[in-house]
Design a protein around this motif. Structure first.
Motif, short mmCIF file in Angstrom:
data_model
loop_
_atom_site.label_atom_id
_atom_site.label_comp_id
_atom_site.label_asym_id
_atom_site.label_seq_id
_atom_site.Cartn_x
_atom_site.Cartn_y
_atom_site.Cartn_z
N GLN A 154 24.14 -32.45 53.76
CA GLN A 154 22.88 -32.94 54.31
C GLN A 154 21.90 -33.30 53.19
OE1 GLN A 154 22.05 -33.58 57.52
NE2 GLN A 154 24.17 -33.08 58.04
N ILE A 155 21.92 -32.50 52.15
CA ILE A 155 21.01 -32.75 51.01
C ILE A 155 21.34 -34.09 50.36
CG2 ILE A 155 20.31 -31.97 48.70
CD1 ILE A 155 20.75 -29.07 49.66
N LYS A 156 22.62 -34.33 50.17
CA LYS A 156 23.04 -35.59 49.53
C LYS A 156 22.65 -36.80 50.39
CE LYS A 156 26.68 -33.73 46.62
NZ LYS A 156 28.09 -33.67 46.27
N LYS A 157 22.79 -36.62 51.68
CA LYS A 157 22.41 -37.69 52.61
C LYS A 157 20.90 -37.96 52.53
CE LYS A 157 23.01 -38.60 57.38
NZ LYS A 157 23.03 -37.89 58.65
N ALA A 158 20.13 -36.88 52.54
CA ALA A 158 18.66 -37.02 52.47
C ALA A 158 18.24 -37.60 51.12
CB ALA A 158 17.98 -35.67 52.70
N PHE A 159 18.98 -37.25 50.09
CA PHE A 159 18.66 -37.79 48.76
C PHE A 159 18.91 -39.30 48.73
CE2 PHE A 159 19.63 -39.08 44.43
CZ PHE A 159 18.56 -38.54 43.73
N GLY A 160 20.04 -39.71 49.28
CA GLY A 160 20.38 -41.13 49.33
C GLY A 160 19.34 -41.93 50.10
N GLN A 161 18.85 -41.32 51.17
CA GLN A 161 17.82 -41.95 52.00
C GLN A 161 16.52 -42.13 51.19
OE1 GLN A 161 18.97 -42.71 55.08
NE2 GLN A 161 17.13 -43.97 55.24
N ALA A 162 16.15 -41.08 50.48
CA ALA A 162 14.92 -41.12 49.68
C ALA A 162 15.06 -42.13 48.53
CB ALA A 162 14.60 -39.73 49.12
N ALA A 163 16.27 -42.21 47.97
CA ALA A 163 16.51 -43.09 46.82
C ALA A 163 16.30 -44.57 47.15
CB ALA A 163 17.93 -42.87 46.30
N LYS A 164 16.53 -44.93 48.40
CA LYS A 164 16.40 -46.34 48.78
C LYS A 164 14.96 -46.83 48.64
CE LYS A 164 20.10 -46.35 52.20
NZ LYS A 164 20.30 -46.11 53.62
N ASN A 165 14.01 -45.93 48.72
CA ASN A 165 12.60 -46.31 48.69
C ASN A 165 12.18 -46.94 47.36
OD1 ASN A 165 11.05 -45.13 51.23
ND2 ASN A 165 12.67 -43.69 50.70
N CYS A 166 12.77 -46.46 46.26
CA CYS A 166 12.34 -46.93 44.94
C CYS A 166 12.49 -48.45 44.84
CB CYS A 166 13.15 -46.25 43.83
SG CYS A 166 13.43 -44.47 44.04
N LYS A 167 13.70 -48.91 45.06
CA LYS A 167 13.97 -50.35 44.92
C LYS A 167 13.25 -51.15 46.01
CE LYS A 167 17.75 -53.46 43.93
NZ LYS A 167 18.70 -54.01 44.90
N SER A 168 13.24 -50.60 47.19
CA SER A 168 12.61 -51.29 48.32
C SER A 168 11.15 -51.62 48.03
CB SER A 168 12.76 -50.43 49.57
OG SER A 168 11.78 -50.77 50.52
N CYS A 169 10.46 -50.67 47.42
CA CYS A 169 9.04 -50.91 47.12
C CYS A 169 8.88 -51.72 45.83
CB CYS A 169 8.27 -49.60 47.02
SG CYS A 169 6.49 -49.85 46.82
N HIS A 170 9.65 -51.37 44.80
CA HIS A 170 9.50 -52.07 43.52
C HIS A 170 9.76 -53.57 43.66
CE1 HIS A 170 10.18 -48.23 40.86
NE2 HIS A 170 9.06 -48.19 41.55
N SER A 171 10.73 -53.94 44.47
CA SER A 171 11.06 -55.36 44.56
C SER A 171 9.92 -56.18 45.17
CB SER A 171 12.37 -55.58 45.33
OG SER A 171 12.25 -55.04 46.61
N ASP A 172 9.09 -55.56 45.98
CA ASP A 172 7.96 -56.30 46.58
C ASP A 172 6.64 -56.09 45.84
OD1 ASP A 172 9.65 -57.16 48.53
OD2 ASP A 172 8.95 -55.77 50.08
N TYR A 173 6.45 -54.91 45.28
CA TYR A 173 5.11 -54.55 44.81
C TYR A 173 4.99 -54.21 43.32
CZ TYR A 173 4.18 -54.42 49.79
OH TYR A 173 4.06 -54.76 51.12
N LYS A 174 6.09 -54.24 42.59
CA LYS A 174 6.01 -53.92 41.17
C LYS A 174 6.63 -55.07 40.37
CE LYS A 174 7.80 -50.54 37.81
NZ LYS A 174 8.90 -51.31 37.22
N SER A 175 5.92 -55.54 39.37
CA SER A 175 6.52 -56.61 38.54
C SER A 175 7.44 -55.99 37.50
CB SER A 175 5.43 -57.46 37.91
OG SER A 175 4.53 -56.66 37.22
N LYS A 176 8.35 -56.82 36.99
CA LYS A 176 9.38 -56.32 36.05
C LYS A 176 8.80 -56.00 34.68
CE LYS A 176 13.21 -56.72 38.53
NZ LYS A 176 13.45 -57.82 39.44
#
Ligand code: HEC
Length: 153
Positions: free
Chosen positions: A131-153
């Protein structure tokens, strides 16, 4: 309401202040920038330590994982605090202007990030590694999801 439920989940009400425009959250816009970047640096440190355990690069330690997850969840609202003012869109920052022009979209990303990291902290306490690994994977998706729209390279 989704947003108020998220706030309740995160145990915070102070985020409400983001609805009002302010000159700077702190004394100067540079301080806002430094504040959020510092929070993200610490988010990344906690996150990569957990990633190492999830990927088996480092020996799993329940207590350590719980602490990292707990502190990550605490850092997310701190990172959010640093985006309180549009005055901080210029300067030594990679924050895109869209954060303030599309404030609802950004708030939605942060609400999801808050919810997923809070969930990770809760699941970590229960100690079920699958369950922890699953929750971690879920949380990990947020980084790229937000950076691609709101953070410049
Ligand atoms: C809701 C949006 C959002 C989410 C989710 C998010 N970030 Fe960021 N992140 C940003 C923005 C915007 C910046 C640019 C801040 C600046 O330069 O002012 C940033 C900057 C960073 C930085 C650079 C900090 C510095 O020293 O300048 C790191 C590292 C980082 N994020 C890691 C992560 C990691 C790891 C995750 C996922 C666990 C994550 N971020 C999730 C929006 C987000």
């Amino acid at each position: 309401m989704f947003w108020s439920k998220t706030l309740k989940l995160a145990g915070i009400t102070s985020l409400m202040m983001f609805t009002t425009a302010q000159a700077a959250t702190f004394d100067k816009p540079e301080t806002d920038i430094k504040y959020r970047q510092s929070a993200f640096s610490m988010i990344a440190i906690n996150f990569s330590d957990m990633a190492d355990m999830v990927k088996g690069k480092k020996e799993w330690n329940d207590a350590q994982f719980q602490l990292r997850a707990e502190q990550l969840a605490q850092l997310v609202p701190m990172a959010h605090t640093g985006f309180g003012s549009a005055d901080s869109k210029e300067g030594d920052t990679k924050a895109k202007a869209a954060i303030w022009t599309d404030a609802d979209g950004f708030a939605t990303k942060f609400a999801k990030f808050t919810k997923d990291t809070q969930n990770l902290a809760n699941v970590a306490k229960e100690g079920n590694r699958g369950q922890i690994k699953k929750a971690f994977g879920q949380a990990a998706k947020n980084c790229k999801s937000c950076h691609s729209d709101y953070k410049s390279k």
